[in-house]
Design an enzyme around this catalytic site. Sequence first.
Site, mmCIF file in Angstrom:
data_model
loop_
_atom_site.group_PDB
_atom_site.id
_atom_site.type_symbol
_atom_site.label_atom_id
_atom_site.label_comp_id
_atom_site.label_asym_id
_atom_site.label_seq_id
_atom_site.Cartn_x
_atom_site.Cartn_y
_atom_site.Cartn_z
ATOM 1 C CG ASP A 32 23.070 38.891 164.793
ATOM 2 O OD1 ASP A 32 22.916 39.161 163.591
ATOM 3 O OD2 ASP A 32 23.717 39.600 165.572
ATOM 4 C CG ASN A 33 19.197 39.653 160.485
ATOM 5 O OD1 ASN A 33 20.271 40.133 160.856
ATOM 6 N ND2 ASN A 33 18.309 40.354 159.807
ATOM 7 C CB VAL A 60 14.513 40.894 166.242
ATOM 8 C CG1 VAL A 60 15.120 42.152 165.646
ATOM 9 C CG2 VAL A 60 13.720 41.245 167.491
ATOM 10 C CB SER A 78 20.135 48.363 164.561
ATOM 11 O OG SER A 78 20.066 49.378 163.560
ATOM 12 C CE LYS A 94 10.706 44.465 157.659
ATOM 13 N NZ LYS A 94 10.757 43.333 156.700
ATOM 14 C CE LYS A 108 1.007 44.480 177.184
ATOM 15 N NZ LYS A 108 0.348 43.635 176.172
ATOM 16 C CE1 TYR A 148 21.451 52.679 163.992
ATOM 17 C CE2 TYR A 148 22.602 54.748 164.356
ATOM 18 C CZ TYR A 148 22.352 53.441 164.723
ATOM 19 O OH TYR A 148 22.990 52.900 165.806
#
Length: 326
Positions: A32-33, A60, A78, A94, A108, A148
């Site tokens: 988390d930022n 992220v 988000s 972003k 992946k 959003y």
Amino acid sequence: MPRTLITGGAGFLGSHLCDRFIEEGHSVICMDNLITGDTENIEHLFELGQDRFRFVEYDVTDYLHVNGDLDYVLHFASPAAPDDYLEYPIQTLKVGALGTHKALGLAKAKDARLLLASTSEVYGDPLVHPQPEDYWGNVNPVGERGVYDEAKRFAEALAMAYHRYHGVETRIVRIFNTYGPRIRVDDGRALPTFMAQALRGEPLTVYGDGSQTRAFCYVDDLVEGIYRLLMSDVSDPVNLGNPDEITIKEFAEEIIEVTGSDSGITYEPLPADDPQVRQPDITKAKEHLDWTPQVDRREGLRRTLDYFRKQLGIPAPADGEVGSQP
Ligand code: UDP
């Protein structure tokens, strides 16, 4: 032991997911930022999760590297409240676009399964009611909410492309209005705003005439649905939400009643592009996940009320908790 990365893990939903995956015996990396998340939501996990829980403060949208194997990636980072994405429009775009790209790239590389947190906002101001997954929506791409809505629509398209082109195992949940403990008290959404106003004895600010509708899901129900979806084989989007629809005016009245408040209601202008109606069609979740919400709104509100009292430092009334009786 399965290893799971949860982006946005210190947020409202992310932190409940951290709880659930620790309970399920996973090793959890919470990323988390902290622009809208809060370490207060995960503090208990440092002790409870012991060496199975790790917190990484990170954005992220930057190049993402995780040491070791990963089995699951849950991309929940988000801003998610209208006031938040209006304050952080670029970060919102972003994290939905670049952040989803990084998360998918990581999934992946690690051969992990990725679950994307999408939203009922992909339906915009819907012309079909209730909203089934095969409705394509009515979104204003250049309106204030577009940052959003379009980020999440892009994120869904990207997840499907990684699924189809790279064979990445992806799941997409379209989350409808959800509430419960750890929702940010000041995030500007209807539920926390009304509850805080009612507890402080201030008038509840209903936008427009309050005839617009929403349907509110208790967080534990949502988390159960997300867990089932992740473990299922459904790669198309699935709605999760409680179909119990209510007008915002009635909702304000219900909160006044549940909190035992003597607040009144004041009316303020309706924000731009505010959806007039919203209600999930959960046929698909019922059929494929055998999932239906279990907690009705009054019960959920009572559980949430205890959290709000603590956060706001407002003690329960001495002669029995008006809002906490069954
Ligand atoms: N709303 C309101 N008063 C408030 C905050 C929100 O009447 O103080 C309304 C808002 O305009 C919308 C509904 O409540 O019609 C739900 O808004 P919320 O911000 O919870 O999330 P949304 O469902 O719009 O994403």
